[in-house]
Design an enzyme around this catalytic site. Structure first.
Site, PDB file in Angstrom:
ATOM      1  N   CYS A 187       0.835  -1.212   0.000  1.00 43.31           N
ATOM      2  CA  CYS A 187       0.000   0.000   0.000  1.00 43.31           C
ATOM      3  C   CYS A 187       0.865   1.255   0.000  1.00 43.31           C
ATOM      4  O   CYS A 187       1.449   1.602  -1.028  1.00 43.31           O
ATOM      5  CB  CYS A 187      -0.989  -0.042   1.165  1.00 43.31           C
ATOM      6  SG  CYS A 187      -2.313   1.159   0.984  1.00 43.31           S
TER       7      CYS A 187
ATOM      8  N   HIS B  40      -3.433  -5.206   1.394  1.00 40.80           N
ATOM      9  CA  HIS B  40      -2.729  -5.479   2.653  1.00 40.80           C
ATOM     10  C   HIS B  40      -2.649  -6.970   2.943  1.00 40.80           C
ATOM     11  O   HIS B  40      -3.504  -7.503   3.647  1.00 40.80           O
ATOM     12  CB  HIS B  40      -3.433  -4.766   3.810  1.00 40.80           C
ATOM     13  CG  HIS B  40      -3.288  -3.297   3.743  1.00 40.80           C
ATOM     14  ND1 HIS B  40      -2.131  -2.640   4.112  1.00 40.80           N
ATOM     15  CD2 HIS B  40      -4.137  -2.330   3.317  1.00 40.80           C
ATOM     16  CE1 HIS B  40      -2.274  -1.346   3.924  1.00 40.80           C
ATOM     17  NE2 HIS B  40      -3.481  -1.132   3.440  1.00 40.80           N
TER      18      HIS B  40
ATOM     19  N   GLU C 212      -0.854  -8.447   4.934  1.00 41.29           N
ATOM     20  CA  GLU C 212      -0.621  -8.694   6.370  1.00 41.29           C
ATOM     21  C   GLU C 212      -1.926  -8.711   7.170  1.00 41.29           C
ATOM     22  O   GLU C 212      -1.962  -9.213   8.294  1.00 41.29           O
ATOM     23  CB  GLU C 212       0.368  -7.660   6.929  1.00 41.29           C
ATOM     24  CG  GLU C 212      -0.202  -6.295   7.285  1.00 41.29           C
ATOM     25  CD  GLU C 212      -0.489  -5.396   6.083  1.00 41.29           C
ATOM     26  OE1 GLU C 212      -0.355  -5.849   4.925  1.00 41.29           O
ATOM     27  OE2 GLU C 212      -0.876  -4.229   6.295  1.00 41.29           O
TER      28      GLU C 212
END
Lengths: 186, 293
Positions: free
Chosen positions: A78, A169, A171
């Site tokens: 991002c 994202h 994660e």
């Protein structure tokens, strides 16, 4: 394996969790010295204006570029993808100028337009679709490098040598395949 | 391919991106611009900062949408705005403005003395204040995707924010000692489903991002709150009521990043000029933290 996570601001904790799952050691990077002992670097999501301000004011850029020149892989997610890009819209933002992509900040709109979607990446990442979470995300408008996944005809996961960038994202989803692939680039 | 907007993951996700950052109260586009250039991760658009609300008295309400829109136009970072506790119509208006986060805030005069806004009904995420674990979990159960300490807004006095984060931390730690029967009782006492308590017991933190707010005025205050376990910092009156707002804003941003580095903190704290004056808590007529439950 020691993997740095640029920890000036942003989503450091979840990247660290992913790395631990893969038996790598996360290292928070806030100063030049922190860069000494790492084999690869993650630039996380966060506010790109905040992260770039701190990155350049504290002169971390030169050492990161030198380490990358000597072969250090970098993953940008991002805001991290914006920071890796050679061309950003609006162009007031200074970047590391590494990846041959043109990227537009907050291109889907404000938070109310943020979304998650199932996307299919190339087989190098895996056959099962990824749950991609886009938060006030940028859009890669042009990529002169390998496109590993797209959403609505825009690249969302790209690779240039040992540089990897996502506009979503990885994660935040409970799936460490992108981190696993990144670690294989060392 | 199905696209899901406004899921809880997406709402809480924005707060995750704000971690390690500073959110600043601003009352004009020029202040918003200054905050962005100083490194703020978001701004809170307000007509008056809390210390002025405190001074002026009267009923404090949602800000003029025109003023919020002007601030939205002036910056690229997320813009937050406040609605009164329980005032879901103000929240609907803020959502129509596509505000990035709504703060259901005790700084404004409460509109409902029984119900908070049912935040899960909204597409935009909410942040809410809390003084303890029970209050934080009640807000999360209503749909809040981010929590902040209440502290005591507009005082420039960090003591209440410290009290609240220490209380939340101690109460989370205490859950470790409880068996499932005791957790069920605790959940009843907190008025939240027990499954929330099981999650908190396991992860030993709130299930959403938790920022410090209410009285943070200096780089050292920001460091203190980060060292006590907060994920980031709201600064209200502390910046634009200081003698040198730009320097104070930049210093608090740096202090939030390098909160665990006293040498750097010494450097950032140097020569900032007078901070906001601040108020002793015992001298207050109204404690804003007592609003909401």
């Amino acid at each position: 394996m020691r993997v740095g996570i640029l920890a000036l601001q942003g989503n450091v904790r979840e990247h660290a969790t992913m790395l631990r799952q893969l038996k790598a050691t996360p290292v928070e990077v806030k100063t030049e010295e922190d860069l000494d002992s790492i084999e690869s670097l993650i630039i996380p999501g966060g506010e790109s204006t905040t992260i770039t301000k701190l990155l350049f004011e504290q002169n971390l850029d030169k050492k990161i570029l030198a380490l990358h020149h000597d072969g250090m892989p970098i993953l940008g997610t991002c805001a991290g993808a914006i920071i890796l890009a050679k061309s950003v819209q609006p162009n007031t933002l200074k970047t590391l100028n590494l990846m041959d992509i043109h990227i537009t900040r907050n291109d889907y709109g404000r938070q109310i337009q943020s979304f998650e979607a199932s996307i299919q990446a190339e087989n190098t990442i895996g056959k099962k679709p990824l749950n991609a979470i886009f938060i006030r995300a940028p859009v890669i408008k042009k990529a002169n490098c390998t496109i590993l996944a797209q959403y609505n005809n825009n690249p969302v996961l790209v690779q240039e040598g040992n540089l990897l960038a996502t506009t979503f994202h990885p994660e935040l989803a409970n799936d460490n395949r992108i981190h696993k692939y990144f670690l294989s680039l060392i | 391919m199905e696209e899901k907007k406004s899921s809880f993951t997406v709402k809480a996700g924005l707060a995750e991106m704000l971690k390690g950052g500073v959110i600043m109260d601003v009352v004009t586009p020029a202040q918003a611009k200054l905050a962005e250039q100083a490194g703020a991760v978001a701004v809170m658009a307000l007509e008056r900062v809390p210390s002025d609300i405190r001074k002026d008295g009267g009923v404090a309400r949602m800000s003029d949408p025109r003023m919020i829109k002007d601030i939205q136009k002036s910056v690229s970072i997320p813009v937050m705005a406040k609605c009164r506790i329980g005032h879901f119509a103000e929240a609907q208006i803020l959502e129509a403005l596509e505000i990035d986060y709504i703060d259901e805030s005790e700084v404004l005069t409460p509109a409902d003395n029984k119900f908070h806004v049912k935040k899960s009904n909204f597409k935009v995420p909410f942040v809410c204040g809390a003084t303890g674990l029970g209050e934080a979990l009640r807000r999360i159960h209503e749909g809040a995707a981010m929590i902040r300490t209440k502290g005591e807004a507009g005082t420039g006095n960090v003591v209440e924010a410290v009290k609240h984060i220490r209380k939340i931390t101690a109460e989370i730690h205490h859950l470790k000692k409880l068996n499932s029967e005791q957790l069920e009782i605790k959940a009843k006492h907190y008025h939240v489903p027990a499954k929330l308590l099981y999650v908190v017991k396991k992860i030993q933190r709130l299930p959403v991002v938790n920022f410090a707010a209410g009285g943070i005025a200096t780089p050292a205050d920001a460091s203190l709150m980060m060292q006590l376990g907060c994920d980031g910092v709201f600064v209200g009156s502390g910046i634009f009521k200081a003698k040198n707002p730009k320097q104070v804003a930049e210093a608090i941003v740096l202090a939030t990043t390098h909160y665990d580095n006293p040498k750097k903190l010494a450097q950032y704290s140097e020569n900032l000029g007078a901070p906001m004056k601040g108020i002793e808590i015992s001298k207050l007529d109204t404690k804003l933290q007592d609003r909401g439950w």
